[in-house]
Design a protein around this motif. Structure first.
Motif, short mmCIF file in Angstrom:
data_model
loop_
_atom_site.label_atom_id
_atom_site.label_comp_id
_atom_site.label_asym_id
_atom_site.label_seq_id
_atom_site.Cartn_x
_atom_site.Cartn_y
_atom_site.Cartn_z
N LYS A 227 0.81 -1.22 0.00
CA LYS A 227 0.00 0.00 0.00
C LYS A 227 0.85 1.27 0.00
N GLU A 228 1.95 1.29 0.73
CA GLU A 228 2.78 2.49 0.82
C GLU A 228 4.20 2.18 0.39
N PHE A 229 4.73 3.06 -0.45
CA PHE A 229 6.08 2.90 -1.00
C PHE A 229 6.83 4.21 -0.84
N TYR A 230 8.09 4.14 -0.43
CA TYR A 230 8.92 5.32 -0.21
C TYR A 230 10.09 5.29 -1.18
N LEU A 231 10.16 6.31 -2.04
CA LEU A 231 11.20 6.41 -3.06
C LEU A 231 11.98 7.70 -2.83
N THR A 232 13.22 7.73 -3.31
CA THR A 232 14.02 8.94 -3.19
C THR A 232 14.12 9.63 -4.55
N THR A 233 14.27 10.95 -4.50
CA THR A 233 14.45 11.72 -5.73
C THR A 233 15.00 13.10 -5.40
N ASN A 234 15.22 13.88 -6.44
CA ASN A 234 15.71 15.25 -6.29
C ASN A 234 14.55 16.21 -6.06
N THR A 235 14.65 17.01 -5.04
CA THR A 235 13.63 18.02 -4.76
C THR A 235 13.45 18.95 -5.95
N SER A 236 14.55 19.23 -6.65
CA SER A 236 14.51 20.17 -7.77
C SER A 236 14.00 19.55 -9.07
N SER A 237 13.67 18.26 -9.06
CA SER A 237 13.26 17.60 -10.30
C SER A 237 11.90 18.09 -10.78
N GLN A 238 11.72 17.99 -12.08
CA GLN A 238 10.45 18.37 -12.69
C GLN A 238 9.31 17.53 -12.10
N LYS A 239 9.55 16.24 -11.88
CA LYS A 239 8.48 15.38 -11.39
C LYS A 239 7.97 15.83 -10.02
N VAL A 240 8.87 16.30 -9.15
CA VAL A 240 8.43 16.77 -7.84
C VAL A 240 7.51 17.96 -7.99
N GLN A 241 7.87 18.91 -8.85
CA GLN A 241 7.03 20.08 -9.06
C GLN A 241 5.66 19.69 -9.62
N LEU A 242 5.65 18.75 -10.56
CA LEU A 242 4.39 18.29 -11.14
C LEU A 242 3.55 17.52 -10.13
N LEU A 243 4.18 16.70 -9.31
CA LEU A 243 3.44 15.94 -8.29
C LEU A 243 2.89 16.83 -7.19
N LEU A 244 3.56 17.93 -6.91
CA LEU A 244 3.02 18.89 -5.94
C LEU A 244 1.73 19.51 -6.47
N ASN A 245 1.65 19.69 -7.79
CA ASN A 245 0.45 20.27 -8.40
C ASN A 245 -0.65 19.24 -8.63
N ASN A 246 -0.27 18.00 -8.89
CA ASN A 246 -1.24 16.94 -9.14
C ASN A 246 -0.66 15.64 -8.59
N PRO A 247 -1.08 15.22 -7.41
CA PRO A 247 -0.47 14.05 -6.77
C PRO A 247 -0.92 12.69 -7.31
N ARG A 248 -1.83 12.67 -8.27
CA ARG A 248 -2.27 11.38 -8.83
C ARG A 248 -1.12 10.76 -9.62
N ALA A 249 -0.93 9.46 -9.39
CA ALA A 249 0.22 8.81 -10.02
C ALA A 249 -0.02 7.32 -10.16
N GLY A 250 0.89 6.69 -10.89
CA GLY A 250 0.91 5.24 -11.03
C GLY A 250 2.31 4.74 -10.71
N LEU A 251 2.41 3.54 -10.20
CA LEU A 251 3.69 2.93 -9.89
C LEU A 251 3.65 1.51 -10.44
N TYR A 252 4.66 1.16 -11.26
CA TYR A 252 4.65 -0.13 -11.95
C TYR A 252 5.93 -0.90 -11.66
N PHE A 253 5.76 -2.18 -11.36
CA PHE A 253 6.87 -3.10 -11.13
C PHE A 253 6.74 -4.24 -12.13
#
Length: 137
Positions: free
Chosen positions: A44-70
């Motif tokens: 149910k919950e997954f913790y990933l690391t990334t760059n605060t300055s990345s484009q994806k972080v800015q986009l996810l702050l505006n729209n938190p809907r996402a998909g995660l695929y393994f």
């Protein structure tokens, strides 16, 4: 359903990368390869690391809907999660999932460009042996 969730969790733990999808500024889906989660709570919950300055972080702050695929290539099976992402800058979680190898990307675990993405799954679709199973989480 517990056995299926355990099988999915074991598959996830054996992967080196996963794929995070989100909506870009033009409203289209986009996907990024991510290092496998450093921490998870069941499936149910997954913790990933990334760059605060990345484009994806800015986009996810505006729209938190996402998909995660393994994807487990040798066994041709995979699981697609839908859910939401929170951008975490809490030092406690950053300390918990920090790895020494992260110095490749960040100065240390207090680097302001180091953040954690918490993906919370709402549902999943698991594919194995030519059939799919839907899960509500």
């Amino acid at each position: 359903m517990e056995e299926l969730e355990l099988n999915i969790a074991n598959m996830i733990d054996r992967q080196e990368v996963c794929f995070l999808s989100f909506i870009n500024a033009e409203g289209f889906p986009t996907t990024r390869t991510m290092l496998n989660p450093r921490k998870r709570q069941g499936i149910k919950e997954f913790y990933l690391t990334t760059n605060t300055s990345s484009q994806k972080v800015q986009l996810l702050l505006n729209n938190p809907r996402a998909g995660l695929y393994f994807y487990d290539r040798p066994l041709y099976r995979g699981v697609a999660f839908t859910g939401t992402v929170e951008v975490l800058n809490d030092q406690t979680i950053k300390d918990e999932i920090w790895r020494d190898m992260d110095t490749i990307f960040y100065e240390n675990n207090t680097d302001p460009n180091y953040c954690v993405l918490k993906f919370t799954a709402k549902a999943a679709r698991y594919y194995q042996d030519y059939s799919s199973t839907d899960l509500t989480l």
